[in-house]
Scaffold this motif. Sequence first.
Motif, PDB file in Angstrom:
ATOM      1  N   SER A 128     -29.645  12.543   7.894  1.00 43.82           N
ATOM      2  CA  SER A 128     -28.534  12.912   8.755  1.00 43.82           C
ATOM      3  C   SER A 128     -29.041  13.594  10.034  1.00 43.82           C
ATOM      4  O   SER A 128     -28.674  13.227  11.149  1.00 43.82           O
ATOM      5  CB  SER A 128     -27.580  13.810   7.974  1.00 43.82           C
ATOM      6  N   GLY A 179     -30.905  11.106  12.326  1.00 42.40           N
ATOM      7  CA  GLY A 179     -30.003  10.198  13.030  1.00 42.40           C
ATOM      8  C   GLY A 179     -29.313  10.890  14.200  1.00 42.40           C
ATOM      9  O   GLY A 179     -29.233  10.334  15.301  1.00 42.40           O
ATOM     10  N   LEU A 180     -28.855  12.094  13.980  1.00 42.23           N
ATOM     11  CA  LEU A 180     -28.160  12.801  15.050  1.00 42.23           C
ATOM     12  C   LEU A 180     -29.109  13.132  16.206  1.00 42.23           C
ATOM     13  O   LEU A 180     -28.757  12.989  17.378  1.00 42.23           O
ATOM     14  CB  LEU A 180     -27.518  14.082  14.505  1.00 42.23           C
ATOM     15  N   GLN A 204     -31.870  11.528  16.976  1.00 38.91           N
ATOM     16  CA  GLN A 204     -32.210  10.285  17.669  1.00 38.91           C
ATOM     17  C   GLN A 204     -31.097   9.894  18.637  1.00 38.91           C
ATOM     18  O   GLN A 204     -31.355   9.398  19.742  1.00 38.91           O
ATOM     19  CB  GLN A 204     -32.477   9.168  16.653  1.00 38.91           C
ATOM     20  N   GLY A 205     -29.851  10.115  18.209  1.00 41.28           N
ATOM     21  CA  GLY A 205     -28.718   9.835  19.093  1.00 41.28           C
ATOM     22  C   GLY A 205     -28.770  10.695  20.346  1.00 41.28           C
ATOM     23  O   GLY A 205     -28.559  10.208  21.456  1.00 41.28           O
ATOM     24  N   PRO A 236     -21.681   9.043  13.105  1.00 44.79           N
ATOM     25  CA  PRO A 236     -22.334   9.560  14.321  1.00 44.79           C
ATOM     26  C   PRO A 236     -23.858   9.481  14.241  1.00 44.79           C
ATOM     27  O   PRO A 236     -24.550   9.553  15.254  1.00 44.79           O
ATOM     28  CB  PRO A 236     -21.862  11.014  14.399  1.00 44.79           C
ATOM     29  N   GLU A 237     -24.392   9.357  13.045  1.00 46.06           N
ATOM     30  CA  GLU A 237     -25.849   9.280  12.899  1.00 46.06           C
ATOM     31  C   GLU A 237     -26.405   7.935  13.378  1.00 46.06           C
ATOM     32  O   GLU A 237     -27.588   7.802  13.638  1.00 46.06           O
ATOM     33  CB  GLU A 237     -26.252   9.486  11.432  1.00 46.06           C
ATOM     34  N   TRP A 244     -24.945   5.745  17.985  1.00 44.90           N
ATOM     35  CA  TRP A 244     -25.665   5.659  19.262  1.00 44.90           C
ATOM     36  C   TRP A 244     -26.474   4.373  19.389  1.00 44.90           C
ATOM     37  O   TRP A 244     -26.867   3.985  20.483  1.00 44.90           O
ATOM     38  CB  TRP A 244     -26.574   6.881  19.425  1.00 44.90           C
TER      39      TRP A 244
END
Lengths: 489, 489
Positions: free
Chosen positions: A273, A276-277, A279-280, B170-171, B174
């Motif tokens: 989690s 991923g956030l 990286q966004g 959201p992970e 993007w």
Amino acid sequence: MFADAQSDPSLSKEEFDAQEPRLRAALLKAQYRLLERADRSLLIVVSGIDGAGKGGAINLLNEWMDPRHIHTLAFGAPTFDEQEHPPFWRYWNELPAKGKTGIVFGSWYVPLLLEASRKKPRPRRMTTYAEAITRFEAGLAAEGVQIIKLWYHLSAQAQADRTKVLLSSPETAWQVKPADRKVHKKYDRICRAGQQVIEHLNPPHAPWTIIPSADEHMRAIRTAQAVQQALQHRSPTPRAQVFNAPGLARRHSPDRLAQLDYHTKLDKEDYESELGLLQGQLARAVRSDAFRERSLILAFEGQDAAGKGGAIRRVTHALDLRQVDIHPISAPTPDELMHPYLWRFWRRLPRQGRIAIFDRSWYGRVLVERVEGFASTADWRRAYAEINDFERQQTDHGTIVLKFWLAITPEEQLQRFHERERSPFKNFKITPDDWRNREKWKQYASAANDMLARTDTEHAPWHVIGTNDKRYARVHVLKNIVAALEQTL
Amino acid sequence: MFADAQSDPSLSKEEFDAQEPRLRAALLKAQYRLLERADRSLLIVVSGIDGAGKGGAINLLNEWMDPRHIHTLAFGAPTFDEQEHPPFWRYWNELPAKGKTGIVFGSWYVPLLLEASRKKPRPRRMTTYAEAITRFEAGLAAEGVQIIKLWYHLSAQAQADRTKVLLSSPETAWQVKPADRKVHKKYDRICRAGQQVIEHLNPPHAPWTIIPSADEHMRAIRTAQAVQQALQHRSPTPRAQVFNAPGLARRHSPDRLAQLDYHTKLDKEDYESELGLLQGQLARAVRSDAFRERSLILAFEGQDAAGKGGAIRRVTHALDLRQVDIHPISAPTPDELMHPYLWRFWRRLPRQGRIAIFDRSWYGRVLVERVEGFASTADWRRAYAEINDFERQQTDHGTIVLKFWLAITPEEQLQRFHERERSPFKNFKITPDDWRNREKWKQYASAANDMLARTDTEHAPWHVIGTNDKRYARVHVLKNIVAALEQTL
């Protein structure tokens, strides 16, 4: 300095004819000796009064020497490419290999001379330019680039006479450019500027020679003599103090690696989690308009098996492939060895809007080259300041420079080595070298600690991350990148 | 072609886990074998449907293979630099050395695919792009660049599903770029374009492989398999007829050198006056606004001692040193030998507003390399068409290409050789090689005549000039340059 500024000494045709053959033969002999030894390269900086025949002198050297081993490096207004890099990038890029000669026209003295010949030179700029030149020349000289600088001089009267003669015939009038007609008015200021620059930037490792240029024969003989002497006598090595670079390192404990947290862990779910956030966030930041004016350099260092490759892949996953270049750095190629140490890194710098990731980096000099004795003590000691200056030039230009030291404990490394050996598709990553390096664990750690103490600057900080837990490490690498981008953009 | 376009085949986790270790080990082994043999390089062209995971596949190859020997070559919108050169320049520049692998993203197929996926593709453009690609790939393949092309495919449904899943968190949201949301509408057109391109540009020396990409495991295994097979089995050499290049040579006598005027002389006074006036015309032409949009390539060839150096210096005397690069061409370096023959010339091409002078050139392949047997018969025979194509790409871009063959008689050469030997500062110009070449006078003349017959094109003409009288030759070189510039600008 320009004692003969008004006298314009000359040489008769007979004297010239008497000297030419011997001088040309000596010049060629010296050029071939340099080529054969290949222990250094020669840079000839050509500067001076307009209309003094700088172009003619360059043609002369190309005619009198073997032109296959001479590169004329003529710089005009910066190209788009050059504008997207720090000012010295163009000169680094074009450095000749050892054994070769480069003639530099439109050199790093141009901005300084322009400033110095203003009605009121701005002292701050003068100092900044002069310091940058001092460091640049000293760095090159220490790395086997011999530098000589020629100032082509003639009196105001000779300058005016030359223009008049050229203009008198259509066969030669084209040699007078519109700008040349205005230059006479500025003669005194350019003279003063030259005098100042020659006085203040005349170290033994990069000396100036004044070439009286009103008379063609005199100019030719003096040019050839200066070059021949430089080819015959190597300049002295610059003294260490000229390397004092901007951006002092921040204070830390002398043994940062010992005091690191190696044991915090992240469970898989939190990791995925968070990753991923982050990286966004990274993806958004590097695609932003603000980033288009900047660039990003990420340097990864660390013990073998500390997880550099894995961390880099988690970063690139968030990036547009068209925006990033990954540079795995290993032993220099023969061609790279023929150039100053930092040359190969200068050539890999990102242009604006781009990202360069270095899997190992210019820190090799103070790590592997120091520990294994590939660099002399003088070389690696001097490298800290050179590297700080190198990075500072990037950040001054607007590039964001982040450095990561990924650290594992010896026990964890041993386990990973064994794991790699057992895997049919990971055993390529483990070589006898890795085991040998492991035996020198303490020497490498001590080199790393020195490096961190001397090169952790405000402008280009080190992030030291324990990587016994790979998830923790990867998330922290990304966190630091995102934080730096958000702070800067 | 896309038989499984609607089926999206998949691979279970278990099947994947069963295949992965063996495949990765085989892939690595094949990569190291390529590296060791260094008999060719591998280019992997990555293309396909948006959202099919091309980026993921590139990451996979970097993870599964040794990333130190892989270069990801990702091309986006052309940079300023790239815009100032012909379209294929960027690809030539980045070619990996033998033993290495390049993954090409944003390849030479992009303009063709864009055209083919228009509502109404313009047939003329389609043909032009396709022919250029055919020549480019055949030329590389013949020079030891193995090319494979991967088309990442998935069904319209799978494409839509993927976007939906990514957007749901959201992970991962993007990863969906704004453009991706529009892409679904164009699915059919992109599919049709891909199909067309794959059908028509699928020669045995540069074949396409379709990678079913809806399922991650399937995509990974098929990608690795395709690359591993390419590494193991060298592609066939392209057939000769694909090299038929644009711009047929003009007709001339088969023995142009024999029919040349070697004896016209120019007296010193006329020479100096003509030379000065022509230099003035040249200086004005290259400083004109019109020239800023163009560039100029001058290639000089000719027998030893025919006066190339002297002619070049008379040309450069009229030029601004900052505008011109002189490239003396001799035997290729080890690094150059690891790349296709034309690579080192592509890298030395002038950008807009600039001039490149080649003292010897890419014609070495059909002259010295042919006569001395450094190139195979197949290599030099194919070179005529490759060279015509190479030059045509420059002239299509707006570059002016002029070629000079400077010719002397054997008697005159002998005299000049002796003269050089006697001079203390010219004897460096004469080596045992020169005497050996002289013994092969007829072979060189015959190679030169063949070259003139096959590469004297309208777009890049040869000027053959007798140089027994140096003054006559120099004036004529300048005359031809000035005439070409005045005609073009």
